[in-house]
Scaffold this motif. Sequence first.
Motif, mmCIF file in Angstrom:
data_model
loop_
_atom_site.group_PDB
_atom_site.id
_atom_site.type_symbol
_atom_site.label_atom_id
_atom_site.label_comp_id
_atom_site.label_asym_id
_atom_site.label_seq_id
_atom_site.Cartn_x
_atom_site.Cartn_y
_atom_site.Cartn_z
ATOM 1 N N GLN A 108 7.148 5.164 6.504
ATOM 2 C CA GLN A 108 8.259 4.544 5.787
ATOM 3 C C GLN A 108 8.626 3.201 6.397
ATOM 4 O O GLN A 108 8.584 3.021 7.614
ATOM 5 C CB GLN A 108 9.488 5.469 5.836
ATOM 6 C CG GLN A 108 10.670 4.936 5.082
ATOM 7 C CD GLN A 108 10.893 5.626 3.751
ATOM 8 O OE1 GLN A 108 11.955 5.462 3.170
ATOM 9 N NE2 GLN A 108 9.947 6.387 3.242
ATOM 10 N N LEU A 109 8.952 2.249 5.520
ATOM 11 C CA LEU A 109 9.517 0.974 5.956
ATOM 12 C C LEU A 109 11.029 1.097 5.784
ATOM 13 O O LEU A 109 11.543 0.972 4.662
ATOM 14 C CB LEU A 109 8.965 -0.172 5.103
ATOM 15 C CG LEU A 109 7.456 -0.403 5.196
ATOM 16 C CD1 LEU A 109 6.993 -1.372 4.111
ATOM 17 C CD2 LEU A 109 7.077 -0.930 6.566
ATOM 18 N N PRO A 110 11.750 1.384 6.874
ATOM 19 C CA PRO A 110 13.176 1.740 6.743
ATOM 20 C C PRO A 110 14.020 0.686 6.049
ATOM 21 O O PRO A 110 14.932 1.019 5.283
ATOM 22 C CB PRO A 110 13.617 1.914 8.205
ATOM 23 C CG PRO A 110 12.364 2.193 8.965
ATOM 24 C CD PRO A 110 11.287 1.423 8.266
ATOM 25 N N GLU A 111 13.743 -0.600 6.302
ATOM 26 C CA GLU A 111 14.569 -1.644 5.714
ATOM 27 C C GLU A 111 14.470 -1.667 4.187
ATOM 28 O O GLU A 111 15.358 -2.154 3.495
ATOM 29 C CB GLU A 111 14.175 -3.021 6.274
ATOM 30 C CG GLU A 111 14.562 -3.239 7.738
ATOM 31 C CD GLU A 111 13.576 -2.609 8.704
ATOM 32 O OE1 GLU A 111 12.507 -2.137 8.256
ATOM 33 O OE2 GLU A 111 13.887 -2.569 9.901
ATOM 34 N N LEU A 112 13.332 -1.148 3.661
ATOM 35 C CA LEU A 112 13.093 -1.232 2.220
ATOM 36 C C LEU A 112 13.033 0.135 1.547
ATOM 37 O O LEU A 112 13.100 0.228 0.324
ATOM 38 C CB LEU A 112 11.784 -1.987 1.964
ATOM 39 C CG LEU A 112 11.787 -3.454 2.396
ATOM 40 C CD1 LEU A 112 10.369 -3.974 2.509
ATOM 41 C CD2 LEU A 112 12.575 -4.288 1.417
ATOM 42 N N GLY A 113 12.845 1.191 2.340
ATOM 43 C CA GLY A 113 12.788 2.531 1.773
ATOM 44 C C GLY A 113 11.527 2.802 0.970
ATOM 45 O O GLY A 113 11.537 3.605 0.028
ATOM 46 N N ILE A 114 10.421 2.129 1.314
ATOM 47 C CA ILE A 114 9.148 2.348 0.623
ATOM 48 C C ILE A 114 8.047 2.557 1.644
ATOM 49 O O ILE A 114 8.232 2.344 2.850
ATOM 50 C CB ILE A 114 8.779 1.158 -0.296
ATOM 51 C CG1 ILE A 114 8.686 -0.153 0.520
ATOM 52 C CG2 ILE A 114 9.768 1.025 -1.427
ATOM 53 C CD1 ILE A 114 8.187 -1.343 -0.277
ATOM 54 N N THR A 115 6.880 2.968 1.169
ATOM 55 C CA THR A 115 5.706 3.176 2.020
ATOM 56 C C THR A 115 4.579 2.266 1.554
ATOM 57 O O THR A 115 4.583 1.790 0.414
ATOM 58 C CB THR A 115 5.216 4.635 1.942
ATOM 59 O OG1 THR A 115 4.782 4.894 0.596
ATOM 60 C CG2 THR A 115 6.323 5.611 2.320
ATOM 61 N N PRO A 116 3.569 2.026 2.412
ATOM 62 C CA PRO A 116 2.389 1.276 1.969
ATOM 63 C C PRO A 116 1.720 1.885 0.739
ATOM 64 O O PRO A 116 1.203 1.156 -0.111
ATOM 65 C CB PRO A 116 1.482 1.331 3.197
ATOM 66 C CG PRO A 116 2.422 1.395 4.351
ATOM 67 C CD PRO A 116 3.544 2.267 3.879
ATOM 68 N N ARG A 117 1.742 3.217 0.636
ATOM 69 C CA ARG A 117 1.160 3.866 -0.542
ATOM 70 C C ARG A 117 1.808 3.350 -1.820
ATOM 71 O O ARG A 117 1.122 3.060 -2.809
ATOM 72 C CB ARG A 117 1.331 5.385 -0.438
ATOM 73 C CG ARG A 117 0.800 6.157 -1.663
ATOM 74 C CD ARG A 117 1.156 7.622 -1.576
ATOM 75 N NE ARG A 117 0.494 8.274 -0.467
ATOM 76 C CZ ARG A 117 -0.689 8.877 -0.541
ATOM 77 N NH1 ARG A 117 -1.338 8.911 -1.694
ATOM 78 N NH2 ARG A 117 -1.206 9.454 0.523
ATOM 79 N N GLU A 118 3.118 3.221 -1.814
ATOM 80 C CA GLU A 118 3.830 2.748 -3.006
ATOM 81 C C GLU A 118 3.478 1.295 -3.321
ATOM 82 O O GLU A 118 3.381 0.919 -4.496
ATOM 83 C CB GLU A 118 5.337 2.911 -2.801
ATOM 84 C CG GLU A 118 5.797 4.357 -2.753
ATOM 85 C CD GLU A 118 7.261 4.494 -2.373
ATOM 86 O OE1 GLU A 118 8.103 4.528 -3.295
ATOM 87 O OE2 GLU A 118 7.551 4.559 -1.164
ATOM 88 N N ILE A 119 3.275 0.485 -2.276
ATOM 89 C CA ILE A 119 2.879 -0.908 -2.488
ATOM 90 C C ILE A 119 1.502 -0.973 -3.136
ATOM 91 O O ILE A 119 1.275 -1.710 -4.107
ATOM 92 C CB ILE A 119 2.887 -1.680 -1.157
ATOM 93 C CG1 ILE A 119 4.303 -1.760 -0.588
ATOM 94 C CG2 ILE A 119 2.315 -3.084 -1.350
ATOM 95 C CD1 ILE A 119 4.371 -2.309 0.831
ATOM 96 N N VAL A 120 0.553 -0.176 -2.609
ATOM 97 C CA VAL A 120 -0.816 -0.169 -3.144
ATOM 98 C C VAL A 120 -0.817 0.289 -4.591
ATOM 99 O O VAL A 120 -1.443 -0.336 -5.468
ATOM 100 C CB VAL A 120 -1.723 0.738 -2.286
ATOM 101 C CG1 VAL A 120 -3.094 0.918 -2.951
ATOM 102 C CG2 VAL A 120 -1.891 0.152 -0.887
ATOM 103 N N ARG A 121 -0.118 1.372 -4.883
ATOM 104 C CA ARG A 121 -0.115 1.899 -6.250
ATOM 105 C C ARG A 121 0.548 0.923 -7.224
ATOM 106 O O ARG A 121 0.066 0.732 -8.347
ATOM 107 C CB ARG A 121 0.592 3.257 -6.291
ATOM 108 C CG ARG A 121 -0.242 4.392 -5.718
ATOM 109 C CD ARG A 121 0.453 5.743 -5.888
ATOM 110 N NE ARG A 121 0.746 6.046 -7.277
ATOM 111 C CZ ARG A 121 -0.123 6.558 -8.151
ATOM 112 N NH1 ARG A 121 -1.376 6.805 -7.769
ATOM 113 N NH2 ARG A 121 0.236 6.817 -9.394
ATOM 114 N N ALA A 122 1.640 0.314 -6.795
ATOM 115 C CA ALA A 122 2.329 -0.625 -7.685
ATOM 116 C C ALA A 122 1.449 -1.829 -7.997
ATOM 117 O O ALA A 122 1.349 -2.266 -9.157
ATOM 118 C CB ALA A 122 3.647 -1.068 -7.051
#
Length: 571
Positions: free
Chosen positions: A207-221
């Motif tokens: 998790q990237l705490p400042e943004l509340g997302i993960t690298p997986r979510e970045i890749v999928r998006a």
Amino acid sequence: MQHEPLIIKGGYVIDPLNKINCEIMDIGVANGKIVDPSTIESKAKIIDAKGKLVMPGGVELHSHVAGPKFNAGRIMMPHDHRRAWVKATLDGRSGVGLTVPSVTFIGYRYAQMGWTTVVEPAMTAFKARHTHEELDDMPIVDKACFPLFGTSRIVMDLVSKGDIEGLKGYVAWLLNAVKGYAIKIVNPGVAEPTWWNRYIGLDLDDQLPELGITPREIVRALCRASLELKLPHQIHIHCNKLGFPGNYVSTLKTMDCVSDLYKGDKPVIHITHVQFTGYAGTSWANLASGGEEIAKYLNAHNHVTLDLGQVIFGDAVTMTADAPFEYVLYHIMMGKWYSTMAEAEATAGIVPYMYRKNNYVNTVQWCIGLDVALLTKDPWKIVFTSDNPNAGRFTKYPIGLSWLVSKKAREEIMAKVNRRGLKHAALPSIGREYTLYDIAIVTRAGPAKILGLEKQKGHLGIGADADIAIYDLNPVEVDASKDYKAFIKAFKRAYYTIKSGIIVVKEGKVVQPDVYGATYYVDATKVIDPDVYDRTVKYLKEVFPQLYSVSYDNYIVGDHEIRRPVKLEVK
């Protein structure tokens, strides 16, 4: 420049996109394109290719050749410029360098090997103008470049909000604004924790705490954005945990995380320099090849392609937008180190390196790329690269390719490398050898198809760009698997290289040094709903003063700033 009609007569033609395998054929060339030779017989210059091998010009999918990072590499390697140089002539230009050479050297050397298209795979969009200025100055070859998206503050902000339409608008805007070709992702999300000095080994589901997302979510998006924008090349991703023992698991997870987005037509993800992300083991002391597991996944799935990042022993300079990896490598090497941040978009690092045959880790690294290439059944899923200059110089490609075509060539190297390292790879037990047809796939037809340029590049069918390589190698009389040195000699210096119908190399020498290729970029703005695009532009104009030291207008690179822009408009 005048395009003289040509007929390449009587050569052994290998053209996988048209399923031509070592057939004696004539190839016609007129006005920069491949034509039916019978239509130009009366006025064409004849090139006698009897007993020679004829292929499409090479297509380099992933080679660091331009931009601020490459320039910094030149500064870090002053001794490099004494070791190789291109002599100045009345018609041409001088050039220097070996591992991080000048742009002149790069263009000439690629052409001398028979390569006619080169992609710069990691362009910081903020510094696109610098990158294009170097590409403009690179002679002969066609170019394209991939802007970095995976650690952009804007991308991560849009992903955290779940705004896929806004993300699509931003991707379309950025590709057009900086004249980029595809989405490049490097260690997705890593710039954010790096700015705060955390998460050296960020993994796909951290998790990237400042943004509340993960690298997986970045890749999928970003994968969804690429598919919905119908970009010609799928997302091009440098996986998390690159350079860390055990990272092949992260690579497999990254491949699989977008498998459900595959609709059965074309791949949706391209994994780059897989050697660096194919490590098994738990530490450097027990490092092993994860190449066999990666090949098994490739054999079972059609949504993914990859390039090798094949280690070629000798000098190298590691340069990447993955600053944490370079931080770790510097502390291993304790030599030179360069690190930088590009405002709101990326972090980067550079560390010179030497791959040694007697080194245990380097031996395992050498095996990984070959394990993947030789155990993957379908060569259309593989592209041969050395991630120049990260795993070796592009000028050594003929040597690296010889390891694919010749078990004998591999065995001669295996006799010199670290014995313990060989025990941690599948390579010693692999007997497969690539054919010349396979070589044409992994260096020409395959990368052209993966890039979405198969209409123009990578083949010799009528209407294709007249980018042609002729090699002084008779494929009927010479068995490359046994006489691999003849293969290396032929591919090191092409007998002829023809770029857009112009003879630029003859008998290994550059004869037209002032030919300049095109720069391809993608315009997907017509795919976006106009209201969404207007909203995206308004948002960007608002955030630019907060994120950048340049204005919105000055950020944009115009067509007039590029020597020969070619816009591929997605509709």
